[in-house]
Design an enzyme around this catalytic site. Structure first.
Site, short mmCIF file in Angstrom:
data_model
loop_
_atom_site.label_atom_id
_atom_site.label_comp_id
_atom_site.label_asym_id
_atom_site.label_seq_id
_atom_site.Cartn_x
_atom_site.Cartn_y
_atom_site.Cartn_z
N LYS A 139 0.89 -1.20 -0.02
CA LYS A 139 -0.14 -0.03 0.00
C LYS A 139 0.96 1.25 0.12
O LYS A 139 0.60 2.02 -0.70
CB LYS A 139 -0.88 -0.02 1.16
CG LYS A 139 -2.08 -1.22 1.30
CD LYS A 139 -2.95 -1.03 2.68
CE LYS A 139 -2.18 -1.05 3.86
NZ LYS A 139 -1.55 -2.19 4.30
N ARG A 180 -9.52 0.92 8.94
CA ARG A 180 -9.24 -0.34 8.94
C ARG A 180 -10.41 -1.18 10.13
O ARG A 180 -10.07 -2.37 10.36
CB ARG A 180 -7.82 -0.51 9.92
CG ARG A 180 -6.73 -0.52 9.09
CD ARG A 180 -5.38 -0.64 9.98
NE ARG A 180 -4.28 -1.34 9.61
CZ ARG A 180 -3.14 -0.74 9.05
NH1 ARG A 180 -2.93 0.64 8.94
NH2 ARG A 180 -2.04 -1.56 9.07
N ARG A 230 11.62 -5.93 5.06
CA ARG A 230 11.41 -4.65 5.38
C ARG A 230 12.19 -4.29 6.69
O ARG A 230 12.79 -3.29 6.76
CB ARG A 230 9.96 -4.17 5.23
CG ARG A 230 9.80 -2.81 5.38
CD ARG A 230 8.35 -2.29 4.91
NE ARG A 230 7.45 -2.53 6.08
CZ ARG A 230 6.23 -2.43 5.85
NH1 ARG A 230 5.74 -1.92 4.80
NH2 ARG A 230 5.34 -2.89 6.84
N ARG A 248 11.37 -1.16 11.87
CA ARG A 248 10.17 -1.21 12.59
C ARG A 248 9.91 -2.58 13.26
O ARG A 248 10.22 -3.65 12.93
CB ARG A 248 9.25 -1.19 11.54
CG ARG A 248 8.65 0.07 11.05
CD ARG A 248 7.67 0.07 9.94
NE ARG A 248 6.46 -0.58 10.54
CZ ARG A 248 5.30 -0.61 9.79
NH1 ARG A 248 5.27 0.06 8.58
NH2 ARG A 248 4.31 -1.03 10.05
N ARG A 286 -0.81 -9.18 13.42
CA ARG A 286 -1.37 -8.03 12.49
C ARG A 286 -2.17 -8.66 11.51
O ARG A 286 -3.31 -8.09 11.15
CB ARG A 286 0.03 -7.38 11.90
CG ARG A 286 0.47 -6.23 12.71
CD ARG A 286 2.04 -6.15 12.26
NE ARG A 286 2.02 -4.96 11.40
CZ ARG A 286 2.95 -4.95 10.46
NH1 ARG A 286 4.10 -5.46 10.73
NH2 ARG A 286 2.95 -4.07 9.62
P1 AMP Z 1 1.16 0.65 8.67
O1 AMP Z 1 2.01 1.52 8.58
O2 AMP Z 1 -0.06 0.77 8.07
O3 AMP Z 1 1.33 -0.86 8.82
O4 AMP Z 1 0.45 0.52 10.47
C1 AMP Z 1 1.37 0.14 11.47
C2 AMP Z 1 0.29 0.20 12.64
O5 AMP Z 1 0.08 1.51 12.65
C3 AMP Z 1 -0.68 -0.79 12.69
O6 AMP Z 1 -0.24 -2.27 12.94
C4 AMP Z 1 -1.31 -0.23 13.67
O7 AMP Z 1 -1.05 -0.74 15.06
C5 AMP Z 1 -1.50 1.27 13.57
N1 AMP Z 1 -2.42 1.76 12.68
C6 AMP Z 1 -2.23 2.29 11.44
N2 AMP Z 1 -3.38 2.62 10.61
C7 AMP Z 1 -4.18 2.38 11.54
C8 AMP Z 1 -5.75 2.46 11.76
N3 AMP Z 1 -6.33 2.96 10.57
N4 AMP Z 1 -6.44 2.09 12.70
C9 AMP Z 1 -5.77 1.43 13.88
N5 AMP Z 1 -4.59 1.34 13.73
C10 AMP Z 1 -3.53 1.79 12.74
#
Ligand code: AMP
Length: 191
Positions: A14, A89, A128, A134, A146
């Site tokens: 994404k 989400r 990654r 991360r 996740r």
């Molecule tokens: P990402 O960078 O999109 O993989 O997001 C990393 C982490 O941020 C996720 O595993 C969640 O802990 C948190 N996160 C990101 N976007 C959301 C969302 N829309 N709702 C809840 N948690 C989020």
């Protein structure tokens, strides 16, 4: 205005694709994950709260996520459109987004899912994690959590957006360029 939701499991690509699409269509890219990481770097209250969930691979609670998203959209409303990456989400977030956009005479144009299987996604995330630093990319248990969060809370959004006639699926396996081509072919149809 064109507003795209990029949808998909962690590691689906994404962020990579959103980065390319935002330039191609001159859209404003909002990644809630990046916003949280920015807050974590700045050690803000929101960052400290978000970190306690993110480090485990849990979703951050809806209320703070929705507030942060709405604030970012409001601060950047003079744009050609948005590309939402990693938001919504949960069904609560999707409902809040619809209500919020309607209020601003805006709407989601399409929700596009990047599809790939768990084995490929896990490999991508572990890879990654070697460079991103991360914590949530470096441990298979956290990655599995996740995926579970996605299956339990995010996957139901497929039917939420299908009911609105706005759900599209794209094969997320291939080179970055191939996947971009699949996406632009689809998005060009909405222009
Ligand atoms: P990402 O960078 O999109 O993989 O997001 C990393 C982490 O941020 C996720 O595993 C969640 O802990 C948190 N996160 C990101 N976007 C959301 C969302 N829309 N709702 C809840 N948690 C989020």
């Amino acid at each position: 205005m064109i507003n795209i939701v990029l949808f998909g499991k962690p590691g689906a690509g994404k962020g990579t694709q959103a980065d390319i699409l935002k330039k191609h269509y001159e859209l404003f890219h909002i990644s809630t994950g990046d916003l949280f990481r920015y807050h974590i770097q700045g050690s803000t209250d929101l960052g400290i709260l978000a970190k306690s969930y993110m480090d485990k691979g849990d979703l951050v609670p809806d209320k703070v996520t929705i507030d942060m998203l709405e604030e970012t959209v409001t601060q950047n409303s003079n744009v050609k459109g948005f590309i939402f990456d990693g938001f919504p989400r949960t069904t609560g977030q999707a409902e809040a987004l619809d209500a919020f956009l309607t209020n601003k005479s805006m709407s989601i144009t399409a929700t596009i899912a990047l599809e790939a299987n768990d084995k490929i996604l896990t490999e991508r995330l572990i890879n990654r994690g070697k460079t991103s630093g991360r914590v949530d990319d470096q441990d298979e248990n956290k990655i599995r959590n996740r995926f579970e969060e996605y299956n339990n809370k995010t996957a139901p959004l497929k039917s939420f957006y299908s009911t609105q006639g706005k759900f599209y699926s794209v094969n997320g396996i291939g080179s970055v360029e191939e996947i971009t081509q699949r996406l632009t072919r689809l998005i060009d149809g909405f222009l």
